[in-house]
Design a protein around this motif. Structure first.
Motif, PDB file in Angstrom:
ATOM      1  N   ALA A  38       0.554  -5.804  -8.254  1.00  0.00           N
ATOM      2  CA  ALA A  38       1.377  -4.628  -7.982  1.00  0.00           C
ATOM      3  C   ALA A  38       0.899  -3.916  -6.728  1.00  0.00           C
ATOM      4  O   ALA A  38       1.703  -3.336  -5.989  1.00  0.00           O
ATOM      5  CB  ALA A  38       1.353  -3.682  -9.179  1.00  0.00           C
ATOM      6  N   TYR A  39      -0.410  -3.941  -6.457  1.00  0.00           N
ATOM      7  CA  TYR A  39      -0.943  -3.290  -5.265  1.00  0.00           C
ATOM      8  C   TYR A  39      -0.448  -3.957  -3.982  1.00  0.00           C
ATOM      9  O   TYR A  39      -0.421  -3.332  -2.930  1.00  0.00           O
ATOM     10  CB  TYR A  39      -2.477  -3.281  -5.295  1.00  0.00           C
ATOM     11  N   LEU A  40      -0.090  -5.219  -4.055  1.00  0.00           N
ATOM     12  CA  LEU A  40       0.440  -5.923  -2.886  1.00  0.00           C
ATOM     13  C   LEU A  40       1.873  -5.507  -2.558  1.00  0.00           C
ATOM     14  O   LEU A  40       2.294  -5.601  -1.411  1.00  0.00           O
ATOM     15  CB  LEU A  40       0.406  -7.439  -3.121  1.00  0.00           C
ATOM     16  N   TYR A  41       2.594  -5.054  -3.564  1.00  0.00           N
ATOM     17  CA  TYR A  41       4.020  -4.795  -3.393  1.00  0.00           C
ATOM     18  C   TYR A  41       4.399  -3.313  -3.442  1.00  0.00           C
ATOM     19  O   TYR A  41       5.484  -2.946  -3.025  1.00  0.00           O
ATOM     20  CB  TYR A  41       4.821  -5.560  -4.459  1.00  0.00           C
ATOM     21  N   CYS A  42       3.521  -2.482  -3.948  1.00  0.00           N
ATOM     22  CA  CYS A  42       3.831  -1.056  -4.069  1.00  0.00           C
ATOM     23  C   CYS A  42       2.797  -0.246  -3.313  1.00  0.00           C
ATOM     24  O   CYS A  42       1.593  -0.474  -3.454  1.00  0.00           O
ATOM     25  CB  CYS A  42       3.855  -0.633  -5.534  1.00  0.00           C
ATOM     26  N   ASP A  43       3.264   0.735  -2.554  1.00  0.00           N
ATOM     27  CA  ASP A  43       2.356   1.586  -1.787  1.00  0.00           C
ATOM     28  C   ASP A  43       1.646   2.603  -2.661  1.00  0.00           C
ATOM     29  O   ASP A  43       0.491   2.937  -2.424  1.00  0.00           O
ATOM     30  CB  ASP A  43       3.129   2.339  -0.690  1.00  0.00           C
ATOM     31  N   ASP A  44       2.338   3.103  -3.676  1.00  0.00           N
ATOM     32  CA  ASP A  44       1.817   4.220  -4.453  1.00  0.00           C
ATOM     33  C   ASP A  44       1.756   3.850  -5.941  1.00  0.00           C
ATOM     34  O   ASP A  44       2.347   4.514  -6.773  1.00  0.00           O
ATOM     35  CB  ASP A  44       2.717   5.430  -4.232  1.00  0.00           C
ATOM     36  N   VAL A  45       1.031   2.798  -6.253  1.00  0.00           N
ATOM     37  CA  VAL A  45       0.986   2.295  -7.620  1.00  0.00           C
ATOM     38  C   VAL A  45       0.449   3.342  -8.584  1.00  0.00           C
ATOM     39  O   VAL A  45       0.972   3.523  -9.680  1.00  0.00           O
ATOM     40  CB  VAL A  45       0.127   1.010  -7.709  1.00  0.00           C
ATOM     41  N   GLU A  46      -0.576   4.056  -8.189  1.00  0.00           N
ATOM     42  CA  GLU A  46      -1.212   5.006  -9.087  1.00  0.00           C
ATOM     43  C   GLU A  46      -0.668   6.426  -8.945  1.00  0.00           C
ATOM     44  O   GLU A  46      -1.175   7.344  -9.553  1.00  0.00           O
ATOM     45  CB  GLU A  46      -2.724   4.989  -8.864  1.00  0.00           C
ATOM     46  N   GLY A  47       0.378   6.610  -8.149  1.00  0.00           N
ATOM     47  CA  GLY A  47       0.954   7.935  -7.954  1.00  0.00           C
ATOM     48  C   GLY A  47       1.779   8.377  -9.155  1.00  0.00           C
ATOM     49  O   GLY A  47       1.791   7.735 -10.206  1.00  0.00           O
ATOM     50  N   ASP A  48       2.483   9.488  -8.984  1.00  0.00           N
ATOM     51  CA  ASP A  48       3.283  10.045 -10.076  1.00  0.00           C
ATOM     52  C   ASP A  48       4.744   9.597 -10.006  1.00  0.00           C
ATOM     53  O   ASP A  48       5.626  10.245 -10.546  1.00  0.00           O
ATOM     54  CB  ASP A  48       3.188  11.570 -10.071  1.00  0.00           C
TER      55      ASP A  48
END
Length: 155
Positions: A38-48
């Motif tokens: 998911a970190y490869l495809y999403c910029d803000d994985v841990e965001g809200d």
């Protein structure tokens, strides 16, 4: 004309193959990295982003825009409802979506005209009749006006 159709088909095929390749790459990354992919495809994985999902959807949807237009007192909408009085708004929207999906402007106009006559050409009518020609011209004018209005509304 035939060459253009072949080109359109080739472009759609190339687009489809690119999508398949991207999906295969995603699947390979998930197999290789697991959930960390998911970190490869999403910029803000841990965001809200999940908590705020839908908060910025103040803009009406495509269907809402078309429904609002068809239910309005706009002269074109009134004519459309008169011509398609035996169809529900959702059926009209479905037909209009088909019309808008056509690749060329002429095909869109004729698809909209066919929608007004129930998808059936003037079977058995005398094409040289003045009334039929006027009716068909009026339907084409309404179809053209409707498509211009929808283009304006939908952007």
């Amino acid at each position: 004309m035939v060459n253009q159709q072949i080109t359109d088909r080739q472009q759609r095929l190339e687009s489809f193959l690119e999508s398949v390749k991207a999906a295969q790459q995603l699947q390979d990354d998930i197999m290789k990295y697991g959930l960390d992919a998911a970190y490869l495809y999403c910029d803000d994985v841990e965001g809200d982003w999940l908590d705020t999902w839908g908060d910025d959807n103040d803009e009406p949807t495509y269907i809402e825009k078309m429904t609002t237009f068809l239910e309005s007192d706009d002269a074109i909408a009134v004519k459309v409802r008169e011509k398609l009085q035996n169809k529900s708004v959702s059926e009209i929207i479905e037909g209009l979506e088909y019309c808008l999906s056509q690749l060329t402007e002429n095909k869109r106009i004729f698809a909209a005209k066919d929608l007004f006559v129930g998808g059936v050409a003037f079977a058995g009518s005398d094409r040289s009749s003045t009334n039929d020609m006027i009716d068909e011209t009026e339907l084409l004018d309404l179809a053209e006006d409707l498509l211009e209005k929808l283009t304006e509304i939908l952007g």
